[in-house]
Design a protein around this motif. Structure first.
Motif, PDB file in Angstrom:
ATOM      1  N   ALA A 108       6.304  -8.724  -4.259  1.00 28.15           N
ATOM      2  CA  ALA A 108       7.606  -9.378  -4.415  1.00 28.15           C
ATOM      3  C   ALA A 108       8.696  -8.398  -4.817  1.00 28.15           C
ATOM      4  O   ALA A 108       9.857  -8.531  -4.409  1.00 28.15           O
ATOM      5  N   ALA A 109       8.334  -7.407  -5.624  1.00 31.17           N
ATOM      6  CA  ALA A 109       9.323  -6.432  -6.108  1.00 31.17           C
ATOM      7  C   ALA A 109       9.426  -5.205  -5.222  1.00 31.17           C
ATOM      8  O   ALA A 109      10.211  -4.292  -5.517  1.00 31.17           O
ATOM      9  N   GLY A 110       8.639  -5.139  -4.147  1.00 32.16           N
ATOM     10  CA  GLY A 110       8.681  -3.968  -3.277  1.00 32.16           C
ATOM     11  C   GLY A 110       8.013  -2.750  -3.868  1.00 32.16           C
ATOM     12  O   GLY A 110       8.265  -1.620  -3.439  1.00 32.16           O
ATOM     13  N   LEU A 111       7.130  -2.969  -4.830  1.00 31.99           N
ATOM     14  CA  LEU A 111       6.453  -1.849  -5.482  1.00 31.99           C
ATOM     15  C   LEU A 111       5.162  -1.454  -4.759  1.00 31.99           C
ATOM     16  O   LEU A 111       4.573  -0.421  -5.071  1.00 31.99           O
ATOM     17  N   ASP A 112       4.729  -2.277  -3.798  1.00 32.09           N
ATOM     18  CA  ASP A 112       3.463  -1.995  -3.125  1.00 32.09           C
ATOM     19  C   ASP A 112       3.556  -0.822  -2.161  1.00 32.09           C
ATOM     20  O   ASP A 112       2.539  -0.353  -1.645  1.00 32.09           O
ATOM     21  N   ALA A 113       4.774  -0.329  -1.931  1.00 28.20           N
ATOM     22  CA  ALA A 113       4.934   0.838  -1.064  1.00 28.20           C
ATOM     23  C   ALA A 113       4.940   2.147  -1.842  1.00 28.20           C
ATOM     24  O   ALA A 113       5.011   3.229  -1.245  1.00 28.20           O
ATOM     25  N   LEU A 114       4.862   2.071  -3.166  1.00 31.38           N
ATOM     26  CA  LEU A 114       4.930   3.257  -4.013  1.00 31.38           C
ATOM     27  C   LEU A 114       3.532   3.723  -4.402  1.00 31.38           C
ATOM     28  O   LEU A 114       2.585   2.940  -4.409  1.00 31.38           O
ATOM     29  N   PRO A 115       3.401   5.006  -4.791  1.00 32.86           N
ATOM     30  CA  PRO A 115       2.125   5.471  -5.332  1.00 32.86           C
ATOM     31  C   PRO A 115       1.727   4.631  -6.546  1.00 32.86           C
ATOM     32  O   PRO A 115       2.545   4.377  -7.428  1.00 32.86           O
ATOM     33  N   LEU A 116       0.464   4.208  -6.556  1.00 34.02           N
ATOM     34  CA  LEU A 116      -0.024   3.311  -7.587  1.00 34.02           C
ATOM     35  C   LEU A 116      -1.193   3.955  -8.305  1.00 34.02           C
ATOM     36  O   LEU A 116      -2.144   4.425  -7.672  1.00 34.02           O
ATOM     37  N   ILE A 117      -1.118   3.984  -9.638  1.00 33.86           N
ATOM     38  CA  ILE A 117      -2.244   4.430 -10.449  1.00 33.86           C
ATOM     39  C   ILE A 117      -2.939   3.190 -10.984  1.00 33.86           C
ATOM     40  O   ILE A 117      -2.309   2.314 -11.584  1.00 33.86           O
ATOM     41  N   PRO A 145      -4.964  -2.997   1.719  1.00 37.44           N
ATOM     42  CA  PRO A 145      -4.264  -2.293   2.790  1.00 37.44           C
ATOM     43  C   PRO A 145      -2.792  -2.013   2.508  1.00 37.44           C
ATOM     44  O   PRO A 145      -2.177  -1.214   3.201  1.00 37.44           O
ATOM     45  N   ARG A 146      -2.197  -2.699   1.501  1.00 38.55           N
ATOM     46  CA  ARG A 146      -0.741  -2.626   1.391  1.00 38.55           C
ATOM     47  C   ARG A 146      -0.251  -1.461   0.546  1.00 38.55           C
ATOM     48  O   ARG A 146       0.893  -1.041   0.674  1.00 38.55           O
ATOM     49  N   ALA A 147      -1.048  -0.962  -0.368  1.00 34.48           N
ATOM     50  CA  ALA A 147      -0.586   0.118  -1.234  1.00 34.48           C
ATOM     51  C   ALA A 147      -0.440   1.413  -0.448  1.00 34.48           C
ATOM     52  O   ALA A 147      -1.313   1.799   0.323  1.00 34.48           O
ATOM     53  N   ALA A 148       0.703   2.099  -0.647  1.00 36.36           N
ATOM     54  CA  ALA A 148       0.931   3.352   0.068  1.00 36.36           C
ATOM     55  C   ALA A 148      -0.077   4.402  -0.359  1.00 36.36           C
ATOM     56  O   ALA A 148      -0.605   5.152   0.451  1.00 36.36           O
ATOM     57  N   LYS A 149      -0.345   4.466  -1.657  1.00 31.68           N
ATOM     58  CA  LYS A 149      -1.282   5.462  -2.164  1.00 31.68           C
ATOM     59  C   LYS A 149      -1.823   4.952  -3.487  1.00 31.68           C
ATOM     60  O   LYS A 149      -1.045   4.697  -4.414  1.00 31.68           O
ATOM     61  N   VAL A 150      -3.117   4.765  -3.594  1.00 29.84           N
ATOM     62  CA  VAL A 150      -3.745   4.292  -4.819  1.00 29.84           C
ATOM     63  C   VAL A 150      -4.565   5.418  -5.413  1.00 29.84           C
ATOM     64  O   VAL A 150      -5.456   5.965  -4.760  1.00 29.84           O
ATOM     65  N   GLU A 151      -4.240   5.784  -6.648  1.00 27.01           N
ATOM     66  CA  GLU A 151      -4.957   6.849  -7.345  1.00 27.01           C
ATOM     67  C   GLU A 151      -5.760   6.239  -8.480  1.00 27.01           C
ATOM     68  O   GLU A 151      -5.257   5.403  -9.238  1.00 27.01           O
ATOM     69  N   ARG A 152      -7.004   6.650  -8.607  1.00 31.11           N
ATOM     70  CA  ARG A 152      -7.844   6.200  -9.708  1.00 31.11           C
ATOM     71  C   ARG A 152      -7.515   7.007 -10.952  1.00 31.11           C
ATOM     72  O   ARG A 152      -7.526   8.239 -10.946  1.00 31.11           O
ATOM     73  N   TYR A 153      -7.227   6.294 -12.011  1.00 29.57           N
ATOM     74  CA  TYR A 153      -6.855   6.925 -13.273  1.00 29.57           C
ATOM     75  C   TYR A 153      -7.891   7.947 -13.722  1.00 29.57           C
ATOM     76  O   TYR A 153      -7.552   9.076 -14.105  1.00 29.57           O
ATOM     77  N   GLU A 154      -9.155   7.587 -13.682  1.00 27.55           N
ATOM     78  CA  GLU A 154     -10.213   8.488 -14.145  1.00 27.55           C
ATOM     79  C   GLU A 154     -10.242   9.778 -13.323  1.00 27.55           C
ATOM     80  O   GLU A 154     -10.530  10.857 -13.857  1.00 27.55           O
ATOM     81  N   SER A 155      -9.935   9.679 -12.025  1.00 23.07           N
ATOM     82  CA  SER A 155      -9.919  10.886 -11.189  1.00 23.07           C
ATOM     83  C   SER A 155      -8.800  11.823 -11.593  1.00 23.07           C
ATOM     84  O   SER A 155      -8.953  13.059 -11.569  1.00 23.07           O
TER      85      SER A 155
END
Length: 629
Positions: free
Chosen positions: A167-176, A186-196
């Protein structure tokens, strides 16, 4: 007459203030203690603590639920993690103009990512969880996103936040994401695992950026809606945060002296880090004095307070911070559970309440508990300020006998008292005050007067004008007070507390009405569990069934009638009352996620109910006490 039991006090500064008068009649209060030097940035405190006490626990949290084991991070581990996470944020594109937005609540991951962002000059922007998980339209989250233009977003678990991110358009940003079990989708531009990210090796750029930090570097942007309107981003600089902790250390010198002897502060705390109380007062106090913070996943609400009790049974604090609602739930548990009471008071130096006035009945009961557990009175204190003042402008640092005193100006801070009708408006100037609002020059300019004092919007008065060192008393919000059609002023803050006390424990909160009217009215948000208990209803009973129950209505009517007998004037007595079945709305800005009611927003949002209250329509309780003068 029997001598009251003495306090066992930690070492405190002597309360002294100096008073001056401006040519325009304003009274200026300042502390006689000099502020002195303060740290360059919060990161310097992290580095110092990692060196001085590398193996001591810095942060602890339950790994999974209120009875699960504690997971901890030491100071040395925290610094190593911060370096790695800082590198990750830079790699992902965050920067001074593309902040880190944190949507999840308090956690070790949240804390270390915040410290990592600040370590390299990236503003951290913690956002109320309610804007993502409680809100229905996500309007406030959308406004904040548009203002901030974040570079990276953090969520503890992705799944609960999917709708808000989209809703906020945040799903296109890098996500931790901290929960490795979550499907990135499928929608997240880039998902990073915190532990990694914790495994990254920092480059020289991390140290270079840390060395460039200064007092004017923006550390955080904290959002507050104020009395009306949409969220506004309050700039929090390193100067604000560090000077505020240094000032607090001057008036509470026991903190530094105890830490020097190895007795560091211990806090078990739930207060959310998107608010200045939990984030800047409590968390930064642990940074300043190298203590241990046990993150409490509970909160003072239905189904959540049990976690707080479980944590307090295992972690004995030296300092305890809460809001009045939290004390209202805690005190009966302390009275009923001797083991919990002993554990709670075992190492306690002081109890601190803030954000709203603590009812005197709770103050008295807590004092009696301390006497029973310790044989002496406990220091109970408060402070006053706002998100814009980091947060302290005043603090109590001497024994007081009752709630309501908000203290003296902290070192380095000046308080101006400006005559405003029957009240005195409080304004603040000092190194703890914000330079303004994120990307809003007009709002920033309007927040300050011609002398550079921040217009906080609160009123106050000296507790004893002959002895100003005895501190200020809070006197409500200037903007909340109004006049009846007779021209008589109505002081809303005090009146609201009296109404709640008169109907104890059935009223969670209330809103006073009557602007330009002949009589006062009251909109009541009932305490549903207490009302159900009185009425003999089970927990499945709806809010409509509760507010229409004869026993509930009769008890509230009797309480307000008793109030009116004690306060018979037109500016203090209530003519009519409406019990509201619809809870306060966070989307309409009626309530914060800490449970504070916004009087103006409620009146604006519930026009129909206010009109019915004035007209005395169906469902309105007409109070049968005689009119006063």
């Amino acid at each position: 007459m029997e001598t009251p039991p003495q306090w066992a006090l930690p070492k405190l500064a002597s309360p002294r203030v100096e008073i001056s008068r401006r040519a325009d009649g304003a009274t200026i209060l300042a502390n006689t203690l000099p502020l002195g030097e303060y740290p360059r940035c919060l990161g310097d405190l992290l580095v110092a603590n990692a060196k001085a006490r590398p193996d001591q626990v810095f942060l602890g949290e339950r790994s999974a639920g209120p009875t699960s084991p504690w997971r901890t991070v030491t100071w040395a581990q925290a610094l190593t993690s911060v370096h790695s996470l800082a590198q990750a944020l830079l790699d992902l594109g965050a920067g001074p103009e593309r902040p880190l937005m944190l949507l999840s609540g308090n956690s070790i991951a949240h804390a270390l990512l915040t410290l990592a962002a600040m370590h390299v000059g990236i503003p951290a922007v913690p956002v109320s969880v309610a804007y993502s998980l409680v809100s229905r339209d996500f309007a406030k989250l959308q406004v904040i996103t548009q203002q901030i233009t974040p570079g990276v977003v953090f969520v503890e678990q992705r799944k609960p936040f999917i709708r808000a991110l989209e809703a906020a358009g945040l799903d296109a940003l890098p996500l931790i994401c901290a929960d490795a079990r979550q499907d990135p989708g499928p929608r997240a531009a880039k998902v990073e695992r915190y532990e990694s990210l914790l495994q990254l090796s920092p480059s020289e750029g991390v140290a270079h950026r840390f060395a460039k930090l200064g007092p004017n570097t923006i550390a955080k942007v904290l959002f507050t809606s104020g009395s009306t309107g949409l969220p506004k981003g309050v700039i929090n600089t390193q100067r604000m945060l560090c000077s505020n902790q240094a000032a607090l250390a001057r008036v509470w010198p026991f903190l530094g002296e105890d830490a020097g002897r190895g007795r560091v502060p211990v806090i078990c705390d739930w207060l959310p880090w998107n608010h200045t109380f939990g984030a800047n007062f409590n968390f930064n106090l642990i940074l300043m004095h190298g203590g241990s913070l046990w993150i409490d996943a509970g909160k003072p609400g239905p189904g959540a307070f049990e976690a707080t009790l479980a944590n307090l049974r295992e972690r004995s604090p030296t300092l305890y911070f809460n809001v009045p609602r939290g004390f209202e739930l805690l005190i009966p548990e302390l009275e009923a559970d001797a083991a919990l009471r002993e554990r709670f008071f075992a190492n306690l130096d002081l109890v601190f309440y803030a954000a709203a006035a603590l009812p005197q009945r709770l103050w008295t009961r807590l004092e009696q508990l301390a006497l029973a557990a310790r044989g002496h009175r406990l220091l109970m204190v408060s402070a006053w300020g706002s998100t814009e003042t980091a947060p302290c402008s005043t603090a109590v640092y001497w024994p007081i006998e009752r709630a309501g005193v908000i203290g003296n100006p902290i070192p380095g801070t000046e308080i101006a008292l400006i005559d405003d009708g029957e009240k005195q408006e409080l304004r603040v100037r000092g190194p703890n005050v914000t330079p303004g609002y994120w990307r809003d020059a007009q709002l920033s300019s309007a927040a300050f007067d011609e002398f550079g004092f921040y217009r906080i919007g609160d009123a106050g008065k000296l507790a004893d004008p002959a002895h100003p060192e005895q501190g200020l008393e809070f006197d409500g919000r200037v903007s909340e007070d109004f006049k009846l059609s007779s021209g008589t002023w109505v002081h809303v803050g005090k009146l609201r507390l009296q109404a709640i006390a008169a109907c104890e424990p059935l009223v969670a909160d209330c809103v006073v009405t009557g602007h330009d009217q002949r009589e006062l009215g009251l909109l009541v948000f009932p305490d549903l569990p207490a009302c159900r208990k009185l009425a003999g209803l089970d927990r499945e009973a709806t809010a409509e069934q509760v507010v229409s129950h004869a026993a509930v209505r009769a008890r509230i009517e009797r309480g307000i009638e008793a109030h009116n007998r004690d306060h018979p004037s037109s500016s203090t007595r209530f003519a009519r009352v409406v019990l509201l079945a619809e809870p306060p709305s966070i989307d309409a800005n009626e309530i914060t996620d800490k449970g504070y009611i916004n009087q103006r927003a409620v009146l604006s949002h519930r026009v129909a109910q206010v009109e019915a209250l004035v007209a005395g329509g169906p469902g309105v309780l007409t109070i049968g006490a005689e009119d006063g003068a």
